[in-house]
Write a protein that holds these residues in place. Structure first.
Motif, PDB file in Angstrom:
ATOM      1  N   LEU A  57      47.427  34.211  29.298  1.00  0.00           N
ATOM      2  CA  LEU A  57      46.177  34.000  30.017  1.00  0.00           C
ATOM      3  C   LEU A  57      45.122  35.041  29.657  1.00  0.00           C
ATOM      4  O   LEU A  57      45.425  36.212  29.457  1.00  0.00           O
ATOM      5  N   ALA A  58      43.866  34.597  29.598  1.00  0.00           N
ATOM      6  CA  ALA A  58      42.712  35.480  29.426  1.00  0.00           C
ATOM      7  C   ALA A  58      41.739  35.183  30.556  1.00  0.00           C
ATOM      8  O   ALA A  58      41.642  34.046  31.012  1.00  0.00           O
ATOM      9  N   TRP A  59      40.998  36.210  31.009  1.00  0.00           N
ATOM     10  CA  TRP A  59      40.081  36.065  32.149  1.00  0.00           C
ATOM     11  C   TRP A  59      38.679  36.441  31.688  1.00  0.00           C
ATOM     12  O   TRP A  59      38.469  37.512  31.113  1.00  0.00           O
ATOM     13  N   SER A  60      37.697  35.579  31.934  1.00  0.00           N
ATOM     14  CA  SER A  60      36.328  35.840  31.489  1.00  0.00           C
ATOM     15  C   SER A  60      35.708  36.990  32.269  1.00  0.00           C
ATOM     16  O   SER A  60      36.051  37.244  33.426  1.00  0.00           O
ATOM     17  N   GLY A  61      34.746  37.664  31.642  1.00  0.00           N
ATOM     18  CA  GLY A  61      34.137  38.844  32.233  1.00  0.00           C
ATOM     19  C   GLY A  61      33.386  38.569  33.521  1.00  0.00           C
ATOM     20  O   GLY A  61      33.228  39.468  34.357  1.00  0.00           O
ATOM     21  N   ASN A  62      32.899  37.334  33.735  1.00  0.00           N
ATOM     22  CA  ASN A  62      32.218  37.019  34.980  1.00  0.00           C
ATOM     23  C   ASN A  62      33.180  36.619  36.096  1.00  0.00           C
ATOM     24  O   ASN A  62      32.765  36.307  37.209  1.00  0.00           O
TER      25      ASN A  62
END
Length: 332
Positions: free
Chosen positions: A188-193
């Motif tokens: 999983l990756a999480w966006s900066g916003n």
């Protein structure tokens, strides 16, 4: 290409839990509501400072994950003008499901379905370990991920569902809730916003994007095969992924030290060119939207920062001793 979710390698089977403070919400069912972290403030200065002397990634340095000769997972901090700091997770046990917080102060790791968060001092000394959830998936690719503010950990849950469930818990163990369902639950990756999570399916179903606010997910066009999602742009519009061809091996047991990155527009599926020459070992978006590209070198690798307009802003030499480690974070 077969899915590898639910498969434990011999490495994963050898894990042993370390002591820690267990936390579970007594009698509380997971809530469907999810809070979206506020977008991180954009600093005026560069997230990567330093020089080309090989001292590390910059003002806050760089953080890496490595697996030593015995298979133990280790966190490595490289800061300018300072020796490498190395901390071994789980008392030296073989742990493959690992993540490091964006601020570099915490590591999340999974053993036997329990999500641990270990906190560290500036010198790399562990100062606390807490179990924040007990329902995590077991597959080596089902790694946890920290929110942009480093306060929350999302992870694939073992909840019974035809579509994998992504749950989350506060890093301090004060809350656990369900974000939504997504077919891509690996790496999983999480966006900066704070709004989007992305992961790949572990098979031929490609890569998917989960909206934290609406709790809905969709498949990202243009990607049929992949075995790693490294990073999302701050607004979730672009994704850095290791895209595969049908003939490429699809196995994935741990975080890769290096891979050939591809940037894909998550709405159109079109590939976005990376304006950096050389043998690329990966790439990652910084909080302010700039792109950091890792380039292979004979003695040491180089980190190249690219502005949103495609201009190369600076090049920074990594320490030679992290040449074969996996780059995971840029704390400020």
């Amino acid at each position: 290409m077969k899915s590898i979710r639910g498969v434990l390698t011999t490495t994963g089977a050898a894990l042993v839990m370390v002591s820690g403070v267990a936390w579970e919400a007594a009698g509380a069912a997971p809530t469907a509501a999810a809070t979206t972290p506020k977008p991180p403030a954009v600093a005026a200065s560069s997230a990567l400072g330093g020089t080309s002397s090989g001292s590390g990634g910059g003002a806050g340095g760089s953080v890496y994950v490595r697996f030593n000769a015995t298979g133990a997972a280790q966190i490595v901090w490289a800061r300018p003008g300072a020796p490498l700091r190395v901390a071994t997770l789980g008392g030296g046990r073989r742990i493959t499901q690992v993540a490091v917080s964006p601020d570099g102060t915490k590591a999340a790791w999974v053993y036997q379905g329990k999500v641990h968060v270990t906190r560290y001092t500036a010198t790399g000394r562990a100062i606390g370990d807490r179990t924040i959830a007990t329902d995590a998936g077991h597959a080596p690719c089902e790694t946890p991920v920290f929110s942009p503010d480093s306060k929350t950990v999302a992870y694939p849950s073992r909840a019974k569902s035809t579509v994998p469930v992504i749950a989350a818990a506060k890093a301090d163990g004060t809350k656990r809730y369900v974000i939504g369902r997504i077919r891509g639950s690996c790496h999983l990756a999480w966006s900066g916003n704070g709004r989007y999570l992305a992961g790949y399916s572990g098979g031929t179903a490609g890569v998917h994007l989960l909206d934290v606010r609406t709790h809905t997910s969709r498949k990202v066009p243009g990607i049929r095969y992949a075995n790693h999602v490294q990073s999302l742009s701050p607004n979730g519009r672009r994704m850095i992924v290791h895209r595969l061809t049908p003939s490429d091996p699809g196995g994935d047991g741990m975080w890769p030290y290096g891979f050939r990155p591809t940037i894909v527009d998550t709405k159109t599926g079109k590939t976005v060119a990376i304006p950096v020459r050389g043998t690329l070992l990966g790439a990652m978006y910084l909080k302010d939207g700039r792109l950091m590209v890792r380039v292979k070198g004979k003695m040491h690798n180089t980190l190249v920062v690219v502005t949103a307009s495609g201009k190369i802003q600076r090049r920074t030499a990594e320490p030679a001793k992290v040449r074969r480690d996996a780059l995971v974070a840029f704390p400020k």
